[in-house]
Design a protein around this motif. Structure first.
Motif, PDB file in Angstrom:
ATOM      1  N   LEU A  27       0.829  -1.202   0.000  1.00 58.54           N
ATOM      2  CA  LEU A  27       0.000   0.000   0.000  1.00 58.54           C
ATOM      3  C   LEU A  27       0.868   1.258   0.000  1.00 58.54           C
ATOM      4  CD1 LEU A  27      -2.815  -0.964   2.552  1.00 58.54           C
ATOM      5  CD2 LEU A  27      -2.857  -1.126   0.062  1.00 58.54           C
ATOM      6  N   TYR A  28       1.912   1.257   0.832  1.00 65.52           N
ATOM      7  CA  TYR A  28       2.803   2.418   0.872  1.00 65.52           C
ATOM      8  C   TYR A  28       3.507   2.612  -0.476  1.00 65.52           C
ATOM      9  CZ  TYR A  28       2.534   3.855   5.772  1.00 65.52           C
ATOM     10  OH  TYR A  28       2.116   4.372   6.969  1.00 65.52           O
ATOM     11  N   ALA A  29       4.006   1.510  -1.045  1.00 66.35           N
ATOM     12  CA  ALA A  29       4.737   1.609  -2.314  1.00 66.35           C
ATOM     13  C   ALA A  29       3.827   2.040  -3.459  1.00 66.35           C
ATOM     14  CB  ALA A  29       5.387   0.269  -2.651  1.00 66.35           C
ATOM     15  N   SER A  30       2.520   1.796  -3.333  1.00 68.90           N
ATOM     16  CA  SER A  30       1.568   2.129  -4.394  1.00 68.90           C
ATOM     17  C   SER A  30       0.990   3.532  -4.260  1.00 68.90           C
ATOM     18  CB  SER A  30       0.409   1.125  -4.394  1.00 68.90           C
ATOM     19  OG  SER A  30       0.855  -0.201  -4.545  1.00 68.90           O
ATOM     20  N   SER A  31       1.233   4.181  -3.127  1.00 63.58           N
ATOM     21  CA  SER A  31       0.503   5.416  -2.818  1.00 63.58           C
ATOM     22  C   SER A  31       0.688   6.501  -3.869  1.00 63.58           C
ATOM     23  CB  SER A  31       0.914   5.937  -1.434  1.00 63.58           C
ATOM     24  OG  SER A  31       2.308   6.216  -1.387  1.00 63.58           O
ATOM     25  N   GLU A  32       1.909   6.699  -4.328  1.00 56.39           N
ATOM     26  CA  GLU A  32       2.154   7.753  -5.318  1.00 56.39           C
ATOM     27  C   GLU A  32       1.576   7.372  -6.678  1.00 56.39           C
ATOM     28  OE1 GLU A  32       3.576  11.659  -5.729  1.00 56.39           O
ATOM     29  OE2 GLU A  32       3.470  10.367  -3.965  1.00 56.39           O
ATOM     30  N   LEU A  33       1.631   6.090  -7.016  1.00 55.07           N
ATOM     31  CA  LEU A  33       1.060   5.626  -8.283  1.00 55.07           C
ATOM     32  C   LEU A  33      -0.439   5.874  -8.326  1.00 55.07           C
ATOM     33  CD1 LEU A  33       2.896   2.196  -8.697  1.00 55.07           C
ATOM     34  CD2 LEU A  33       3.311   4.275 -10.013  1.00 55.07           C
ATOM     35  N   VAL A  34      -1.122   5.589  -7.222  1.00 51.47           N
ATOM     36  CA  VAL A  34      -2.570   5.789  -7.175  1.00 51.47           C
ATOM     37  C   VAL A  34      -2.897   7.271  -7.349  1.00 51.47           C
ATOM     38  CG1 VAL A  34      -4.615   5.626  -5.696  1.00 51.47           C
ATOM     39  CG2 VAL A  34      -2.993   3.726  -5.798  1.00 51.47           C
ATOM     40  N   LYS A  35      -2.117   8.139  -6.716  1.00 49.93           N
ATOM     41  CA  LYS A  35      -2.353   9.584  -6.856  1.00 49.93           C
ATOM     42  C   LYS A  35      -2.171  10.035  -8.304  1.00 49.93           C
ATOM     43  CE  LYS A  35      -0.339  12.166  -3.714  1.00 49.93           C
ATOM     44  NZ  LYS A  35       0.703  12.610  -2.751  1.00 49.93           N
ATOM     45  N   LYS A  36      -1.327   9.322  -9.054  1.00 48.38           N
ATOM     46  CA  LYS A  36      -1.061   9.685 -10.447  1.00 48.38           C
ATOM     47  C   LYS A  36      -1.927   8.877 -11.418  1.00 48.38           C
ATOM     48  CE  LYS A  36       2.276  12.445  -9.138  1.00 48.38           C
ATOM     49  NZ  LYS A  36       2.106  13.913  -9.166  1.00 48.38           N
ATOM     50  N   TYR A 124      12.777   3.399   1.169  1.00 40.64           N
ATOM     51  CA  TYR A 124      11.395   3.839   0.997  1.00 40.64           C
ATOM     52  C   TYR A 124      11.057   3.908  -0.493  1.00 40.64           C
ATOM     53  CZ  TYR A 124      11.752   5.253   5.899  1.00 40.64           C
ATOM     54  OH  TYR A 124      11.934   5.265   7.256  1.00 40.64           O
ATOM     55  N   ALA A 125       9.839   3.458  -0.846  1.00 42.33           N
ATOM     56  CA  ALA A 125       9.597   3.186  -2.261  1.00 42.33           C
ATOM     57  C   ALA A 125       8.483   3.994  -2.904  1.00 42.33           C
ATOM     58  CB  ALA A 125       9.286   1.699  -2.452  1.00 42.33           C
ATOM     59  N   SER A 126       7.717   4.763  -2.155  1.00 40.75           N
ATOM     60  CA  SER A 126       6.541   5.390  -2.778  1.00 40.75           C
ATOM     61  C   SER A 126       6.936   6.297  -3.942  1.00 40.75           C
ATOM     62  CB  SER A 126       5.739   6.170  -1.731  1.00 40.75           C
ATOM     63  OG  SER A 126       6.510   7.218  -1.167  1.00 40.75           O
ATOM     64  N   ILE A 174      -2.916   6.659   1.886  1.00 39.42           N
ATOM     65  CA  ILE A 174      -2.730   5.203   1.920  1.00 39.42           C
ATOM     66  C   ILE A 174      -3.892   4.563   1.169  1.00 39.42           C
ATOM     67  CG2 ILE A 174      -2.490   3.161   3.369  1.00 39.42           C
ATOM     68  CD1 ILE A 174      -1.491   4.988   5.604  1.00 39.42           C
ATOM     69  N   PRO A 175      -3.637   3.873   0.059  1.00 40.75           N
ATOM     70  CA  PRO A 175      -4.733   3.403  -0.804  1.00 40.75           C
ATOM     71  C   PRO A 175      -5.375   2.101  -0.300  1.00 40.75           C
ATOM     72  CG  PRO A 175      -2.631   2.844  -1.799  1.00 40.75           C
ATOM     73  CD  PRO A 175      -2.318   3.622  -0.539  1.00 40.75           C
ATOM     74  N   TYR A 176      -6.054   2.204   0.848  1.00 40.54           N
ATOM     75  CA  TYR A 176      -6.698   1.030   1.423  1.00 40.54           C
ATOM     76  C   TYR A 176      -7.699   0.391   0.461  1.00 40.54           C
ATOM     77  CZ  TYR A 176      -4.874   2.281   6.077  1.00 40.54           C
ATOM     78  OH  TYR A 176      -4.063   2.543   7.140  1.00 40.54           O
ATOM     79  N   ASP A 177      -8.290   1.192  -0.421  1.00 42.46           N
ATOM     80  CA  ASP A 177      -9.315   0.664  -1.320  1.00 42.46           C
ATOM     81  C   ASP A 177      -8.764  -0.345  -2.315  1.00 42.46           C
ATOM     82  OD1 ASP A 177     -11.312   2.142  -0.114  1.00 42.46           O
ATOM     83  OD2 ASP A 177     -11.140   3.832  -1.502  1.00 42.46           O
ATOM     84  N   LEU A 178      -7.438  -0.463  -2.405  1.00 41.72           N
ATOM     85  CA  LEU A 178      -6.861  -1.488  -3.278  1.00 41.72           C
ATOM     86  C   LEU A 178      -7.110  -2.896  -2.733  1.00 41.72           C
ATOM     87  CD1 LEU A 178      -3.390   0.080  -4.209  1.00 41.72           C
ATOM     88  CD2 LEU A 178      -5.505   0.088  -5.550  1.00 41.72           C
ATOM     89  N   ILE A 179      -7.448  -3.004  -1.461  1.00 43.27           N
ATOM     90  CA  ILE A 179      -7.743  -4.304  -0.855  1.00 43.27           C
ATOM     91  C   ILE A 179      -9.244  -4.543  -0.950  1.00 43.27           C
ATOM     92  CG2 ILE A 179      -7.727  -5.629   1.295  1.00 43.27           C
ATOM     93  CD1 ILE A 179      -5.161  -4.195   2.041  1.00 43.27           C
ATOM     94  N   ASP A 180      -9.622  -5.639  -1.593  1.00 39.79           N
ATOM     95  CA  ASP A 180     -11.036  -5.923  -1.844  1.00 39.79           C
ATOM     96  C   ASP A 180     -11.745  -6.476  -0.607  1.00 39.79           C
ATOM     97  OD1 ASP A 180     -10.831  -5.136  -4.515  1.00 39.79           O
ATOM     98  OD2 ASP A 180     -10.147  -7.122  -5.133  1.00 39.79           O
ATOM     99  N   ASP A 181     -11.042  -7.281   0.178  1.00 40.42           N
ATOM    100  CA  ASP A 181     -11.701  -7.985   1.279  1.00 40.42           C
ATOM    101  C   ASP A 181     -10.785  -7.991   2.505  1.00 40.42           C
ATOM    102  OD1 ASP A 181     -13.105  -9.601   2.979  1.00 40.42           O
ATOM    103  OD2 ASP A 181     -13.202 -11.339   1.640  1.00 40.42           O
ATOM    104  N   PHE A 182     -11.133  -7.203   3.519  1.00 43.25           N
ATOM    105  CA  PHE A 182     -10.316  -7.117   4.725  1.00 43.25           C
ATOM    106  C   PHE A 182     -10.534  -8.293   5.674  1.00 43.25           C
ATOM    107  CE2 PHE A 182     -10.501  -2.721   3.269  1.00 43.25           C
ATOM    108  CZ  PHE A 182      -9.181  -2.331   3.404  1.00 43.25           C
ATOM    109  N   SER A 183     -11.540  -9.103   5.407  1.00 44.00           N
ATOM    110  CA  SER A 183     -11.825 -10.223   6.316  1.00 44.00           C
ATOM    111  C   SER A 183     -10.718 -11.278   6.304  1.00 44.00           C
ATOM    112  CB  SER A 183     -13.157 -10.878   5.939  1.00 44.00           C
ATOM    113  OG  SER A 183     -13.078 -11.521   4.671  1.00 44.00           O
ATOM    114  N   HIS A 184      -9.855 -11.254   5.292  1.00 43.58           N
ATOM    115  CA  HIS A 184      -8.745 -12.211   5.228  1.00 43.58           C
ATOM    116  C   HIS A 184      -7.702 -11.945   6.311  1.00 43.58           C
ATOM    117  CE1 HIS A 184     -10.066 -14.014   1.522  1.00 43.58           C
ATOM    118  NE2 HIS A 184     -10.045 -12.854   0.876  1.00 43.58           N
ATOM    119  N   TYR A 185      -7.681 -10.728   6.831  1.00 44.18           N
ATOM    120  CA  TYR A 185      -6.556 -10.327   7.670  1.00 44.18           C
ATOM    121  C   TYR A 185      -6.901 -10.400   9.154  1.00 44.18           C
ATOM    122  CZ  TYR A 185      -4.833  -8.917   3.190  1.00 44.18           C
ATOM    123  OH  TYR A 185      -4.435  -8.944   1.884  1.00 44.18           O
ATOM    124  N   GLY A 186      -5.997 -10.984   9.888  1.00 44.06           N
ATOM    125  CA  GLY A 186      -6.158 -11.151  11.323  1.00 44.06           C
ATOM    126  C   GLY A 186      -5.076 -12.080  11.820  1.00 44.06           C
TER     127      GLY A 186
END
Length: 500
Positions: A27-36, A124-126, A174-186
């Motif tokens: 998500l961090y590495a994708s943040s600048e790409l999503v903004k562009k 750092y990669a964004s 932070i592009p949280y919307d790139l994750i389709d289903d948060f129920s996988h995480y825990g």
């Protein structure tokens, strides 16, 4: 112009079978790409039911610019290689980019050994990943991209990482919307929707086994910089209200250099009446010594249910060597303090096989583990890490001098570097490797953690709970008396990841 960028998270070894936090690095590495306005897709292979190859193939199309991976040292390397090879089998012209911890510290080993990877980004990669994607899109060499490593005419070119500031990304970016289903995480089978986040960047300490001092050495000014409490709680409120988060796990290297920092966050959460639980990854014994019972009461009342604590070992000599700023007696004292606040689980980390450590000193760590459990029945003993020398650390130099240790120089060798893996018997006196394996296996059972942190809702966890019930008395007896021979349990432990 191609705009699709596919971000892939590989398998994470044995621990990844029961703990899955969202791939924040992607998500961090994708943040600048999503903004562009790049078309970014995330594939977390840990969450795929069935064949991950089919899922990845479904994302690759004619508009695919590149595929990025976040890779840690150890078993994730093996899977990352498979992912890169699969991408190339579909279209050999699609560039594959590695980032993450292994790429940050050992970029040249990736390109030297693995021809299914085209670019490596350190640090750092964004911003640098966005700059690399722009260069790829323009069919230009990334000569101006910070921290990138690539091949040119079969030679490896390296742009060193010159970034000298922490990467602060606002939560809105932070592009949280790139994750389709948060129920996988825990983790385990708990009813928690966990969101990992930072409340501070960096670490002010100089632990001689840790890569952080080397990583943060180029950073100008202070090596630990907290976010403002209001900004942290804005972030918490955002993920609670928009994504249904009910638990925040602070993944700071260390959250408690300033107790006031944490207290301000808690006060802000309480003022806004945000219903959320808290956990902290980073806490040190010298910091817990400064915590009053009133402070700990406040942590508990705010919903804090765990603090990860670096106890590391039971030998004062080794504690001094690794610069933990504490003694064995300090650890015992702090554990007893925390025992008076049982709703906060004190979760202890340990290291086995530090350079110059003797078998007798390793047994001191064994004794400390047992004493901690006896004094605090609600604590957790994490499986001890088998020491691995990390370049740039003080102990790496000692390992070279004392053992003649040489850093792995191939990807294959790096893929075998696991805290659960066999420890090299050539480094230590007779019996030490076997005792490390004994401590590793029994650490899962001596604190009775499995029935306390799992509910047994799935068949896997029902089996774990049954094994705990049957084996725990044996584990305690084995560890207490140092019975490390004929450890068939270790063989069973090593094959478990292949079963589950």
């Amino acid at each position: 112009m191609k705009r699709r960028v596919i971000m892939v998270y590989p398998y994470q070894g044995f621990s990844g079978t029961y703990v899955k936090h969202m791939p924040l690095s992607l998500l961090y590495a994708s943040s600048e790409l999503v903004k562009k306005d790049y078309d970014v897709k995330i594939l977390d292979t840990r969450t795929v039911q069935g064949d991950w190859k089919q899922s990845l193939a479904g994302l690759i199309n004619d508009d695919t610019l590149c595929v990025g991976l976040s890779v840690m040292s150890g078993s994730p390397i093996k899977h990352a290689i498979q992912i890169g090879q699969f991408v190339k089998s579909i279209n050999p012209n699609i560039p594959v980019v590695w980032g993450g911890p292994h790429a940050t510290f050992h970029p040249e080993t990736i390109l030297r050994d693995e021809w299914s990877c085209d670019f490596v980004i350190s640090g750092y990669a964004s911003k640098s990943f966005h700059a690399l994607c722009e260069a790829i899109s323009a069919d230009q060499p990334p000569s101006l991209v910070n921290g990138v490593c690539w091949r040119e005419n079969n030679d490896i070119q390296i742009n060193p990482d010159t970034q000298n500031e922490f990467e602060f990304i606002e939560y809105q970016d932070i592009p949280y919307d790139l994750i389709d289903d948060f129920s996988h995480y825990g983790q385990l089978d708990q009813e928690k929707r966990i969101f990992s986040m930072y409340s501070a960047m960096g670490c002010p300490y100089q632990c001689s086994f840790c890569s952080s001092p080397a990583q943060y050495k180029p950073i100008k000014g202070r090596k630990w910089v907290p976010y403002k409490a209001a900004a942290v709680v804005d972030h918490i409120q955002h993920v609670v209200e928009k994504y249904g988060a009910n638990y925040i796990y602070f993944i700071d290297d260390d959250s408690f250099p300033s107790l006031e920092h944490v207290e301000n966050i808690i006060d802000e959460i309480n003022q806004r009446e945000i219903p959320v639980g808290l956990g902290f990854r980073g806490a040190r014994i010298n910091e817990i010594k400064r915590m009053s019972h009133e402070f700990l009461d406040k942590l508990a009342a705010a919903g804090t249910d765990i603090m990860h604590i670096g106890a590391e070992c039971g030998s004062d000599r080794i504690l001094k060597l690794i610069k933990k700023n504490c003694t064995r007696d300090d650890i015992i004292e702090c554990n007893r303090k925390l025992a008076k606040h049982p709703t906060i689980t004190a979760a202890y980390n340990f290291i086995m096989g530090t350079p110059t450590e003797t078998l007798e000193e390793l047994k001191m760590t064994r004794d400390l583990m047992l004493d901690i459990v006896n004094d605090h029945p609600n604590c957790i003993i994490f499986p001890p890490n088998k020491f691995r020398p990390l370049p740039g650390t003080e102990l790496y130099e000692i390992a070279e001098q004392e053992w003649g240790y040489k850093m792995p120089n191939t990807l294959e060798a790096w893929s075998d570097i696991e805290v659960e893996a066999d420890i090299s018997g050539q480094w230590y006196e007779k019996g030490m490797a076997q005792f490390c394996n004994l401590m590793l296996i029994t650490s899962y059972f001596i604190d009775n953690k499995i029935p306390r942190v799992t509910e047994g809702k799935t068949i896997v966890y029902k089996i774990f709970r049954l094994v705990n019930y049957m084996y725990r008395p044996i584990a305690v007896f084995r560890l207490k008396h140092g019975l490390s021979s004929m450890l068939l349990e270790y063989w069973a432990y090593r094959i478990m990841p292949k079963i589950f």
